[in-house]
Scaffold this active site. Sequence first.
Site, short mmCIF file in Angstrom:
data_model
loop_
_atom_site.label_atom_id
_atom_site.label_comp_id
_atom_site.label_asym_id
_atom_site.label_seq_id
_atom_site.Cartn_x
_atom_site.Cartn_y
_atom_site.Cartn_z
N GLY A 127 58.38 46.41 67.89
CA GLY A 127 57.43 46.39 66.78
C GLY A 127 56.25 45.49 67.08
O GLY A 127 56.14 44.40 66.51
N THR A 161 58.45 53.51 69.20
CA THR A 161 59.21 54.55 69.90
C THR A 161 60.68 54.49 69.53
O THR A 161 61.31 53.42 69.60
CB THR A 161 59.04 54.38 71.42
OG1 THR A 161 57.64 54.46 71.73
CG2 THR A 161 59.78 55.46 72.20
N GLU A 245 56.96 44.91 81.14
CA GLU A 245 56.81 46.33 80.79
C GLU A 245 55.97 47.04 81.84
O GLU A 245 56.26 48.16 82.25
CB GLU A 245 56.15 46.43 79.40
CG GLU A 245 56.09 47.85 78.86
CD GLU A 245 55.43 47.95 77.48
OE1 GLU A 245 54.98 46.93 76.94
OE2 GLU A 245 55.38 49.07 76.96
#
Length: 401
Positions: A127, A161, A245
């Site tokens: 989030g 997602t 990431e």
Amino acid sequence: MDLKLSDEQRAFRDEVRTFFKENVPDDIRETMVESGHPSKEQFQRWTKILADKGWGAPHWPEEHGGTGWGPVEQYIFLEELQAYPAPAPLPFGVNMVGPVIYTFGNEEQKQTYLPRILDLTDWWCQGFSEPGAGSDLASLKTRAVKEGDYYIVNGQKTWTTLAQHADWIFCLVRTDPDADKPQKGISFLLIDMKSEGITVRPIQTADGGVEVNEVFFDDVKVPVENLVGEENKGWDYAKFLLGNERTNIARIGMSKHAAKRIRELAGIELAGGKPLIEDRRFAEKLALLEIDLKSLEITQMRVVADDAKNPNAKTPNPASSILKIKGSEIQQRCTELLMEVMGPYAAPRQHDDYLGHNEPPIGPDYAAHAAPNYFNYRKVSIYGGSNEIQKNIIAKAVLGF
Ligand SMILES: Cc1cc2nc3c(=O)[nH]c(=O)nc-3n(C[C@H](O)[C@H](O)[C@H](O)COP(=O)(O)OP(=O)(O)OC[C@H]3O[C@@H](n4cnc5c(N)ncnc54)[C@H](O)[C@@H]3O)c2cc1C
């Protein structure tokens, strides 16, 4: 710099390859070949198999239940996994919040959350983004106000997602709206998705699927012990997470598998009465893709070799932005070439519920996912920091502008 694998590393690659051959369930491999979108149940089943083997988190230190592998072994594992193909461990737990918890979290948080990430007992979602806070993430507005033993959270996240499957969400929230810099008043909270006041609303994407969502927080009570690290230091943890990431985003093994499949199917599909692969212009395009992919692989190996020399580096190698840009462009080109292979068969095979028809599809079954994947993969140059933002990073951190 030695880009060749040592004897031990080659033996490791064989071991990993054999493990996938013997342990990836057939239905999961089929899903990966056809659509690349495993179901929640398939994810859970496969993660359990990996966790039982001790490979649930390839890049975590052993003390937290990881493998303790170095960068080269991690690279080999991911490459073989994607090329087989099998699903990579769900990134939100293993790549994102897990490392934040074992690096910045307290002992109780480590004990509580890490084992449940490893075998996917808990499904996490991310989030961070909000309407109006994507590339400019520090302008996020979701507010957390401390009242006694709780933070009261109000606001909205978006593009979350697979939030529809999630047990937990890790969030960046604003705890000090008066801080002198927007980055300073942000905290990192772990929020139970079953909390009262959370609403998940699906967003249908261009491929007809639902993988992203809006998540609304309406007076959600979050225990103060769910704060990671220090209050108002969340930006530091977010930067650490976003660096991780980016390094996993090149997906070379996946593109290798896609290129192989394009070559195979172009040998079956006809154009002008001959297999498409015999068409000179198509063959050139595919060859160019394969050459670019090889170049990317060598760049990736240079980054991996560099990382292996600096195992304790705290910030990500800025060259990983190059991997993100080239990797995502190549993934998109794969989907474009597959559309070309399928030609008119791709069009009617979008999701039935998207087009709202009930006619039987024409063309071979393997054409079914070409169009949805083509549309779906427009996302890869946006998420994980858009490609334009990556170019800014290269300009600053690599070229020094
Ligand atoms: C499929 C998908 C899944 C996602 N999943 C998640 C998730 O699970 N959790 C989550 O928190 N977020 C998620 N995101 C959000 C993603 O991180 C953001 O979409 C991304 O950071 C871009 O932000 P934005 O959409 O607000 O676009 P904006 O930031 O508004 O950008 C719009 C355009 O302007 C360009 N631009 C913006 N700033 C600059 C600049 N300074 N210089 C040059 N160009 C610029 C961008 O490159 C882009 O082309 C997901 C996004 C997608 C598409």
